[in-house]
Scaffold this motif. Structure first.
Motif, short mmCIF file in Angstrom:
data_model
loop_
_atom_site.label_atom_id
_atom_site.label_comp_id
_atom_site.label_asym_id
_atom_site.label_seq_id
_atom_site.Cartn_x
_atom_site.Cartn_y
_atom_site.Cartn_z
N ILE A 1 0.85 -1.19 0.00
CA ILE A 1 0.00 0.00 0.00
C ILE A 1 0.88 1.25 0.00
N VAL A 2 0.69 2.09 -1.00
CA VAL A 2 1.39 3.38 -1.09
C VAL A 2 0.37 4.46 -0.73
N PHE A 3 0.80 5.44 0.06
CA PHE A 3 -0.08 6.53 0.46
C PHE A 3 0.57 7.86 0.13
N THR A 4 -0.24 8.77 -0.39
CA THR A 4 0.17 10.15 -0.54
C THR A 4 -1.05 11.03 -0.29
N ASN A 5 -0.83 12.31 -0.21
CA ASN A 5 -1.94 13.22 0.05
C ASN A 5 -1.68 14.58 -0.59
N GLY A 6 -2.75 15.36 -0.69
CA GLY A 6 -2.63 16.70 -1.23
C GLY A 6 -3.97 17.33 -1.48
N CYS A 7 -3.91 18.56 -1.96
CA CYS A 7 -5.13 19.31 -2.30
C CYS A 7 -5.58 19.00 -3.73
N PHE A 8 -4.62 18.89 -4.64
CA PHE A 8 -4.87 18.57 -6.04
C PHE A 8 -6.00 19.44 -6.61
N ASP A 9 -5.81 20.74 -6.45
CA ASP A 9 -6.85 21.71 -6.81
C ASP A 9 -7.01 21.86 -8.32
N ILE A 10 -5.93 22.10 -9.01
CA ILE A 10 -5.94 22.10 -10.48
C ILE A 10 -4.93 21.04 -10.88
N VAL A 11 -5.38 19.93 -11.40
CA VAL A 11 -4.48 18.83 -11.74
C VAL A 11 -3.71 19.21 -13.00
N HIS A 12 -2.38 19.03 -12.93
CA HIS A 12 -1.49 19.37 -14.03
C HIS A 12 -0.45 18.26 -14.21
N LEU A 13 0.41 18.43 -15.18
CA LEU A 13 1.42 17.43 -15.50
C LEU A 13 2.23 17.02 -14.28
N GLY A 14 2.58 17.96 -13.44
CA GLY A 14 3.35 17.64 -12.23
C GLY A 14 2.63 16.64 -11.34
N HIS A 15 1.32 16.83 -11.17
CA HIS A 15 0.53 15.89 -10.36
C HIS A 15 0.48 14.51 -10.99
N VAL A 16 0.21 14.48 -12.29
CA VAL A 16 0.07 13.20 -12.99
C VAL A 16 1.38 12.42 -12.91
N ASP A 17 2.48 13.07 -13.18
CA ASP A 17 3.79 12.42 -13.12
C ASP A 17 4.06 11.90 -11.71
N TYR A 18 3.83 12.73 -10.73
CA TYR A 18 4.07 12.37 -9.33
C TYR A 18 3.22 11.18 -8.89
N LEU A 19 1.94 11.22 -9.18
CA LEU A 19 1.04 10.15 -8.76
C LEU A 19 1.35 8.83 -9.47
N GLU A 20 1.65 8.91 -10.75
CA GLU A 20 1.98 7.68 -11.48
C GLU A 20 3.26 7.06 -10.94
N ARG A 21 4.26 7.89 -10.66
CA ARG A 21 5.51 7.38 -10.08
C ARG A 21 5.28 6.80 -8.68
N ALA A 22 4.41 7.44 -7.91
CA ALA A 22 4.09 6.92 -6.57
C ALA A 22 3.48 5.53 -6.67
N ARG A 23 2.56 5.35 -7.58
CA ARG A 23 1.88 4.06 -7.74
C ARG A 23 2.85 2.96 -8.13
N LEU A 24 3.86 3.31 -8.91
CA LEU A 24 4.84 2.31 -9.34
C LEU A 24 5.71 1.79 -8.19
N LEU A 25 5.64 2.44 -7.03
CA LEU A 25 6.40 1.99 -5.86
C LEU A 25 5.72 0.83 -5.12
N GLY A 26 4.46 0.57 -5.43
CA GLY A 26 3.74 -0.49 -4.74
C GLY A 26 2.63 -1.04 -5.62
N ASP A 27 1.67 -1.71 -4.96
CA ASP A 27 0.57 -2.36 -5.69
C ASP A 27 -0.72 -1.54 -5.70
N LYS A 28 -0.92 -0.75 -4.66
CA LYS A 28 -2.15 0.06 -4.53
C LYS A 28 -1.77 1.45 -4.08
N LEU A 29 -2.38 2.46 -4.71
CA LEU A 29 -2.12 3.85 -4.33
C LEU A 29 -3.37 4.45 -3.71
#
Length: 163
Positions: free
Chosen positions: A28-56
């Motif tokens: 289980i991978v966990f992250t948090n944030g406001c994610f008010d206006i989703v942009h490339l930085g968010h997408v890249d970050y979240l996808e990389r986070a998910r690759l660290l485990g099985d569930k994000l």
């Protein structure tokens, strides 16, 4: 109900999901944030986070929490919109709202195997690092995509002059 809506869960539902995932030996991978206006930085970050485990799992600040953290003009999008956008990504497995200033209590409840934030943090400044490390988990930072932040996007939009 649409598949993305099924990923938006209450804390009790999230804890049931986590228990099931753990029974399947999934990390289980966990992250948090406001994610008010989703942009490339968010997408890249979240996808990389998910690759660290099985569930994000994404802890998302409520509207009130975002206003307290970012000021009265925020959030720009309400929590229903922000949760649905987060849940629509294939690499996000669950989205849960939290109304506190930090996700500390949420992290304590979830007990993730891996806690992730952007590299604008250090491990010792990431809320919940003590919980995860005490349980034998890992705390990691992910390089942020330069030039992409919600503040920068808002500034660019406001700088646009009508023609």
């Amino acid at each position: 109900m649409l598949p993305s809506e099924e990923k938006i869960v209450s804390l009790p539902q999230l804890l049931a999901n986590v228990q099931e995932w753990r029974a399947q030996d999934q990390k289980i991978v966990f992250t948090n944030g406001c994610f008010d206006i989703v942009h490339l930085g968010h997408v890249d970050y979240l996808e990389r986070a998910r690759l660290l485990g099985d569930k994000l799992v994404v802890g998302l600040n409520t509207d009130q929490s975002v206003s307290t953290l970012k000021g009265p003009s925020r959030p720009l999008q309400d929590e229903m919109s922000r949760t649905r956008v987060m849940a629509s990504f294939w690499f996000v497995d669950a989205v849960v709202l939290f109304g506190e200033q930090t996700p500390y209590e949420l992290i304590k409840a979830v007990q993730p195997d891996i806690l992730v934030k952007g590299d604008d943090y250090t491990v010792d400044t990431i809320v919940g690092h003590d919980i995860v490390l005490a349980n034998g988990g890992a705390v990691k930072t992910i390089p942020l995509v330069k030039g992409y932040s919600t503040t920068q996007v808002v500034e660019r939009v406001l700088a646009v002059q009508p023609r």
